[in-house]
Write a protein that holds these residues in place. Structure first.
Motif, short mmCIF file in Angstrom:
data_model
loop_
_atom_site.label_atom_id
_atom_site.label_comp_id
_atom_site.label_asym_id
_atom_site.label_seq_id
_atom_site.Cartn_x
_atom_site.Cartn_y
_atom_site.Cartn_z
N PRO A 154 0.84 -1.19 0.00
CA PRO A 154 0.00 0.00 0.00
C PRO A 154 0.89 1.25 0.00
O PRO A 154 2.12 1.15 0.07
N VAL A 155 0.27 2.40 -0.08
CA VAL A 155 1.04 3.64 0.04
C VAL A 155 1.68 3.69 1.42
O VAL A 155 1.02 3.44 2.44
N ILE A 156 2.97 3.98 1.48
CA ILE A 156 3.68 4.13 2.75
C ILE A 156 3.56 5.59 3.17
O ILE A 156 4.01 6.49 2.45
N ASN A 157 2.95 5.84 4.33
CA ASN A 157 2.70 7.20 4.80
C ASN A 157 3.76 7.64 5.81
O ASN A 157 3.88 7.05 6.88
N ILE A 158 4.52 8.66 5.46
CA ILE A 158 5.45 9.28 6.40
C ILE A 158 4.83 10.62 6.78
O ILE A 158 5.03 11.63 6.12
N ALA A 159 4.03 10.58 7.84
CA ALA A 159 3.20 11.72 8.20
C ALA A 159 4.00 12.81 8.90
O ALA A 159 5.13 12.61 9.34
N GLY A 160 3.37 13.98 9.05
CA GLY A 160 3.99 15.12 9.72
C GLY A 160 3.76 16.37 8.91
O GLY A 160 3.51 16.32 7.71
N CYS A 161 3.81 17.50 9.58
CA CYS A 161 3.59 18.77 8.88
C CYS A 161 4.65 19.78 9.34
O CYS A 161 4.36 20.66 10.14
N PRO A 162 5.89 19.65 8.79
CA PRO A 162 6.32 18.64 7.82
C PRO A 162 6.81 17.38 8.52
O PRO A 162 6.96 17.35 9.75
N ILE A 168 12.28 10.68 6.51
CA ILE A 168 12.15 10.52 5.06
C ILE A 168 13.34 9.76 4.49
O ILE A 168 13.19 8.76 3.79
N THR A 169 14.56 10.24 4.78
CA THR A 169 15.73 9.64 4.15
C THR A 169 15.98 8.21 4.64
O THR A 169 16.43 7.36 3.87
N GLN A 170 15.68 7.94 5.91
CA GLN A 170 15.93 6.59 6.42
C GLN A 170 14.96 5.59 5.80
O GLN A 170 15.35 4.44 5.51
N ILE A 171 13.73 5.98 5.58
CA ILE A 171 12.79 5.09 4.91
C ILE A 171 13.18 4.91 3.45
O ILE A 171 13.12 3.80 2.89
N LEU A 172 13.60 5.98 2.79
CA LEU A 172 14.03 5.86 1.40
C LEU A 172 15.23 4.92 1.26
O LEU A 172 15.32 4.14 0.31
N VAL A 173 16.16 5.00 2.21
CA VAL A 173 17.31 4.09 2.20
C VAL A 173 16.85 2.63 2.32
O VAL A 173 17.30 1.75 1.58
N GLU A 184 7.62 -2.52 8.85
CA GLU A 184 6.29 -2.89 9.32
C GLU A 184 5.43 -1.64 9.43
O GLU A 184 5.84 -0.62 9.99
N LEU A 185 4.23 -1.70 8.87
CA LEU A 185 3.34 -0.55 8.86
C LEU A 185 2.23 -0.72 9.89
O LEU A 185 1.77 -1.84 10.15
N ASP A 186 1.79 0.42 10.45
CA ASP A 186 0.65 0.36 11.37
C ASP A 186 -0.65 0.42 10.55
O ASP A 186 -0.64 0.36 9.32
N GLU A 187 -1.79 0.52 11.24
CA GLU A 187 -3.08 0.49 10.55
C GLU A 187 -3.30 1.69 9.63
O GLU A 187 -4.18 1.68 8.76
N ARG A 192 6.19 1.62 11.61
CA ARG A 192 6.14 1.51 13.08
C ARG A 192 7.44 1.95 13.74
O ARG A 192 7.44 2.39 14.88
N THR A 193 8.54 1.86 13.02
CA THR A 193 9.82 2.25 13.63
C THR A 193 9.80 3.70 14.08
O THR A 193 10.50 4.07 15.02
N PHE A 194 8.98 4.54 13.43
CA PHE A 194 8.90 5.95 13.82
C PHE A 194 7.58 6.30 14.51
O PHE A 194 7.52 7.28 15.25
N PHE A 195 6.54 5.52 14.27
CA PHE A 195 5.22 5.95 14.72
C PHE A 195 4.56 4.98 15.71
O PHE A 195 3.34 4.83 15.71
N THR A 196 5.37 4.34 16.54
CA THR A 196 4.83 3.49 17.60
C THR A 196 4.80 4.24 18.93
O THR A 196 3.80 4.24 19.64
N SER A 197 5.91 4.89 19.28
CA SER A 197 5.96 5.65 20.52
C SER A 197 5.23 6.99 20.33
O SER A 197 4.78 7.32 19.23
N PHE A 198 5.15 7.75 21.40
CA PHE A 198 4.43 9.01 21.38
C PHE A 198 5.39 10.20 21.43
O PHE A 198 6.53 10.08 21.89
N THR A 199 4.92 11.35 20.98
CA THR A 199 5.69 12.58 21.12
C THR A 199 6.07 12.78 22.59
O THR A 199 7.13 13.32 22.91
N HIS A 200 5.19 12.34 23.46
CA HIS A 200 5.39 12.43 24.90
C HIS A 200 6.66 11.69 25.35
O HIS A 200 7.32 12.09 26.32
N THR A 201 7.02 10.62 24.62
CA THR A 201 8.19 9.83 24.97
C THR A 201 9.45 10.66 24.80
O THR A 201 9.77 11.11 23.70
N GLY A 202 10.17 10.87 25.88
CA GLY A 202 11.39 11.66 25.82
C GLY A 202 11.19 13.14 26.04
O GLY A 202 12.15 13.92 26.02
#
Length: 323
Positions: A154-162, A168-173, A184-187, A192-202
Motif C-alpha cells: 500500500p502507500v507508505i505514509n510518512i506523516a507530519g507537517c512537515p 524521510i531519508t531513512q525510509i528511502l534508504v 512494518e506498517l501500522d493500521e 512503526r519504527t517511527f510511529f509506535t511511541s508518542f511525542t510524549h516519549t522523551g
C-alpha cells in the motif's frame, strides 16, 4: 540503483524543504553512498520545460522505470472531479498521480497532506482535496483502499507537517536497498519504527506531567510546567519520535514551550481550527480533559491525576532548568 521520482501537489513545499535538511543520511548520502537515481525533484531536478514534460511522460507510460514514486501535498480533485485547480506540466496533477502510482514499484506519501489530506481537506474542503490512500482517518483517498503498488505494497505514509527529514531519508534508504519487507506498517500505513511511541516519549517536561503540574502562560511554558492541561498539547496522544529524534539535532516543540499540535495524526488540524480550540485544552465541565492519554480511560485518568497532584513534591512545582 533505485530510481526516485518526487512530485509536489496541493501547493505544498514544506516536506521538500525538510528533506533537503536531512542529516542521517543526507540527500547527498542518498545519491553517492546508497546509489539513488533521483529522476526528478522540485528543488533538485535539472530538467525543466519541454524536457521535463517528456521525462514525466516516459515515467507515466512506463517507458522509464520508477522504483519509488514520492508524493507530497494533497491530491486536489476539484472542481467537479476534474482536478484543474492543480495543473502541473500541462495536466491536472491528479492524472500524473494516477499514472505514476500505477507504474511505480513503491509509492510513498510524504507529510500530512499526501497521507490523509491535511489542512486542505479541512471542512468545507472547497478544493475537494484528499490523501493518496486515506481521507483523514477513513481508508480510500484518491487511489482507493485496495491500491497496491507493483511491489504489492500500500502507500507508505510518512506523516507530519512537515515530516522530519531523517524519517524521510531513512525510509528511502530502506526501500532503495531492498528492505521494504522489513518496514512494518501500522493500521494507517505509517512505519512503526517511527510511529509506535508518542511525542510524549522523551519529552523534557515529563516530570511535570507525572505530577500533573501545568503551566498557565506561554512565558512560563518555555521553562517549566506541562503543556497538556491548559495549552492543548497532544504529545500523550500523538505517535511520533519528535522528542527522540530531535529537530536540527537540538530540540522539539515541547522543549521550547510550544504544545505538540498532533501533526502526525490524520485528524490534524484538530477540531477543524474552530475558534477557541487552538492552543487550548478542550475540557468537559471545565475541568476534565476531553481527550486523555491513549490507553487511559477518563475515570482512571481522574483518579491518577488526583493522586499525583496530592503526592507532588515541592521540586515538581519549580523551574528545574538551570543550564
Amino acid at each position: 540503483m533505485s530510481s526516485v521520482l518526487w512530485f509536489q501537489g496541493g501547493a505544498c513545499s514544506g516536506n521538500t524543504m525538510s528533506f533537503l535538511n536531512a542529516e542521517e543520511p543526507t540527500v547527498i548520502d542518498l545519491i553517492t553512498d546508497f546509489g539513488l537515481d533521483l529522476i526528478w525533484h522540485p528543488s533538485l531536478g535539472l530538467a525543466s520545460g519541454a524536457p521535463a514534460r517528456e521525462l514525466f511522460w516516459d515515467c507515466a507510460r512506463g517507458v522509464r522505470p520508477v522504483d519509488i514514486f514520492v508524493f507530497e501535498g494533497s491530491v486536489i480533485r476539484g472542481p467537479g472531479g476534474r482536478g484543474t485547480y492543480d495543473v502541473f506540466a500541462d495536466r491536472p496533477m491528479q492524472e500524473w498521480v494516477r499514472d505514476l502510482a500505477a507504474h511505480a514499484r513503491i509509492v510513498v506519501a510524504i507529510g500530512d497532506c499526501a497521507s490523509w489530506g491535511g489542512l486542505p481537506a479541512t471542512a468545507p474542503n472547497p478544493s475537494d482535496s484528499t490523501g493518496l490512500q486515506f481521507h483523514r482517518r477513513d481508508p480510500g483517498g484518491f487511489l482507493g483502499s485496495d491500491f497496491r503498488s507493483r511491489a504489492g505494497l500500500p502507500v507508505i505514509n510518512i506523516a507530519g507537517c512537515p515530516a522530519h527529514p531523517d524519517w524521510i531519508t531513512q525510509i528511502l534508504v530502506a526501500l532503495a536497498t531492498g528492505r521494504a519487507a522489513d518496514i512494518e506498517l501500522d493500521e494507517l500505513h505509517r512505519p512503526r519504527t517511527f510511529f509506535t511511541s508518542f511525542t510524549h516519549t522523551g519529552c523534557s517536561r515529563n516530570q511535570y506531567f507525572e505530577y500533573k503540574q501545568s503551566t498557565v502562560s506561554f512565558g512560563d511554558g518555555t521553562r517549566q510546567g506541562c503543556l497538556f492541561y491548559e495549552f492543548g498539547c497532544r504529545g500523550p496522544m500523538t505517535h511520533s519520535p519528535c522528542n527522540r529524534i530531535l529537530w536540527n539535532r537540538q530540540s522539539s516543540k515541547t522543549r521550547v514551550g510550544m504544545p505538540c499540535i498532533g501533526c502526525t495524526e490524520p485528524e490534524f488540524p484538530f477540531f477543524d481550527l474552530a475558534p477557541g480550540t487552538v492552543f487550548r485544552t478542550q475540557k468537559v465541565a471545565g475541568v476534565i480533559p476531553r481527550e486523555v492519554p491513549e490507553g487511559s480511560g477518563h475515570l482512571a485518568y481522574l483518579a491518577q491525576a488526583a493522586a499525583s497532584r496530592a503526592a507532588a513534591p515541592a521540586w515538581s512545582k519549580k523551574d528545574m532548568f538551570v543550564v
